[in-house]
Design a protein around this motif. Structure first.
Motif, short mmCIF file in Angstrom:
data_model
loop_
_atom_site.label_atom_id
_atom_site.label_comp_id
_atom_site.label_asym_id
_atom_site.label_seq_id
_atom_site.Cartn_x
_atom_site.Cartn_y
_atom_site.Cartn_z
N HIS A 29 6.87 4.43 4.54
CA HIS A 29 7.78 4.08 5.63
C HIS A 29 8.83 3.08 5.15
O HIS A 29 10.02 3.22 5.46
CB HIS A 29 6.99 3.49 6.80
N LEU A 30 8.41 2.11 4.38
CA LEU A 30 9.33 1.07 3.91
C LEU A 30 10.47 1.67 3.07
O LEU A 30 11.65 1.38 3.30
CB LEU A 30 8.55 0.03 3.11
N LEU A 31 10.12 2.51 2.11
CA LEU A 31 11.14 3.11 1.25
C LEU A 31 12.07 4.03 2.05
O LEU A 31 13.28 4.06 1.80
CB LEU A 31 10.48 3.89 0.12
N ALA A 32 11.51 4.79 3.00
CA ALA A 32 12.34 5.68 3.80
C ALA A 32 13.35 4.88 4.62
O ALA A 32 14.53 5.25 4.71
CB ALA A 32 11.48 6.55 4.71
N MET A 33 12.90 3.77 5.23
CA MET A 33 13.80 2.96 6.05
C MET A 33 14.92 2.35 5.21
O MET A 33 16.09 2.36 5.60
CB MET A 33 13.03 1.84 6.74
N SER A 79 0.83 -1.19 0.00
CA SER A 79 0.00 0.00 0.00
C SER A 79 0.86 1.24 0.00
O SER A 79 1.98 1.22 0.49
CB SER A 79 -0.88 -0.01 1.26
N ALA A 80 0.34 2.36 -0.49
CA ALA A 80 1.14 3.57 -0.59
C ALA A 80 1.25 4.31 0.73
O ALA A 80 2.08 5.19 0.88
CB ALA A 80 0.53 4.52 -1.63
N ASN A 81 0.44 3.99 1.70
CA ASN A 81 0.45 4.75 2.95
C ASN A 81 0.39 3.81 4.14
O ASN A 81 -0.51 3.01 4.25
CB ASN A 81 -0.77 5.69 2.97
N ALA A 82 1.37 3.95 5.04
CA ALA A 82 1.44 3.05 6.20
C ALA A 82 0.75 3.62 7.42
O ALA A 82 0.85 3.08 8.49
CB ALA A 82 2.91 2.79 6.54
N HIS A 83 0.04 4.71 7.28
CA HIS A 83 -0.47 5.42 8.45
C HIS A 83 -1.97 5.57 8.42
O HIS A 83 -2.52 6.56 8.89
CB HIS A 83 0.20 6.79 8.56
N SER A 84 -2.66 4.59 7.87
CA SER A 84 -4.11 4.67 7.80
C SER A 84 -4.76 4.24 9.10
O SER A 84 -5.93 4.51 9.33
CB SER A 84 -4.62 3.77 6.66
N ALA A 130 6.38 11.94 3.31
CA ALA A 130 6.60 11.87 1.86
C ALA A 130 7.89 12.59 1.47
O ALA A 130 8.66 12.12 0.62
CB ALA A 130 5.41 12.47 1.12
N ALA A 131 8.13 13.74 2.12
CA ALA A 131 9.36 14.50 1.84
C ALA A 131 10.59 13.69 2.21
O ALA A 131 11.63 13.80 1.54
CB ALA A 131 9.33 15.82 2.61
N SER A 132 10.49 12.87 3.26
CA SER A 132 11.63 12.05 3.65
C SER A 132 12.01 11.08 2.55
O SER A 132 13.20 10.86 2.28
CB SER A 132 11.33 11.30 4.95
N VAL A 133 11.02 10.49 1.89
CA VAL A 133 11.29 9.56 0.80
C VAL A 133 11.95 10.30 -0.36
O VAL A 133 12.91 9.81 -0.97
CB VAL A 133 9.98 8.89 0.33
N ILE A 134 11.45 11.50 -0.66
CA ILE A 134 12.00 12.29 -1.77
C ILE A 134 13.44 12.72 -1.49
O ILE A 134 14.35 12.53 -2.31
CB ILE A 134 11.12 13.53 -2.04
N VAL A 135 13.65 13.30 -0.31
CA VAL A 135 14.99 13.84 0.04
C VAL A 135 16.02 12.72 0.13
O VAL A 135 17.13 12.84 -0.40
CB VAL A 135 14.92 14.62 1.35
N LEU A 136 15.67 11.63 0.79
CA LEU A 136 16.61 10.52 0.91
C LEU A 136 16.90 9.91 -0.46
O LEU A 136 18.05 9.57 -0.77
CB LEU A 136 16.05 9.47 1.85
#
Length: 210
Positions: A57-61, A31-36, A108-114
């Motif tokens: 969350h997965l991509l950021a980690m 799913s695209a969002n882990a915070h539902s 979302a910004a964390s995924v982009i910046v990282l």
């Protein structure tokens, strides 16, 4: 006398890289969002699986681990330590219902910046790299902290969540080892671009953003 090094991947390495590819495919099937807030009524197992159910969350980690691996010591370990530490801070704020603006945008910004940091092979100074990861850790922790009181066993859920997050960091570090292979740096930079693009997609899909 010139020695010729054998840089061809061994069967064991090929098997390992196939596993990594499978993990990445699994990421995009999630799913695209882990915070539902769905599926958080259980304990350890629910906590362990929850980070795997959301692409953000997965991509950021994973990205934290990859970026740390590309930066080398001591950041290869400092970044995966800083993130969960500040996630705890954000989690406490979330449990206490302390408002934090733009949490989902920050995630979302964390995924982009990282992703962009990996794609550009940015050799950020240690203080800046740790600071970036720490700030994003607060956002991720706050989002999950607001869900924690809804669980049947908050302590077990939190333990499962932290362990799962740590394993995602380790997966990112393992993927970062590709940099030692021929054209490995290019592969990692391309993966950073994919991660950043996924972050843009996640951000664009938020209500009121698109």
């Amino acid at each position: 006398m010139t020695q010729h090094l054998n840089v061809a991947p061994t069967p064991q390495k090929l098997s390992r890289y196939k596993s990594y590819a499978g993990l990445l495919l699994l990421c995009f099937a999630a799913s695209a969002n882990a915070h539902s807030g769905e599926g958080v009524a259980g304990g350890f197992i629910s906590g362990f699986l929850h980070p795997l159910s959301g692409l953000d969350h997965l991509l950021a980690m994973v990205a934290v681990g990859i970026w740390g691996a590309t930066l080398g010591r001591p950041l290869v370990w400092a970044l995966p330590v800083a993130f969960p530490m500040l996630m705890v801070v954000g989690g406490v704020l979330g449990i206490a219902q302390v408002p934090l603006p733009f949490v989902e945008v920050g995630i979302a910004a964390s995924v982009i910046v990282l992703g962009l940091s990996i794609a550009s092979a940015w050799r950020a100074p240690m203080v800046i790299a740790v600071g970036i990861v720490a700030v994003f850790g607060v956002f991720h922790g706050h989002a999950h902290g607001t869900e924690l009181p809804k669980t049947a066993a908050p302590a077990a859920y939190a333990a499962g969540f932290v362990i799962s997050t740590g394993l995602l960091h380790l997966a990112g570090i393992a993927i970062g080892l590709v940099k030692g292979l021929p054209r490995g740096g290019q592969v990692l930079r391309a993966s950073g671009g994919v991660i950043a693009a996924a972050g843009v997609w996640i951000l664009a899909g938020m209500p009121g953003v698109a």
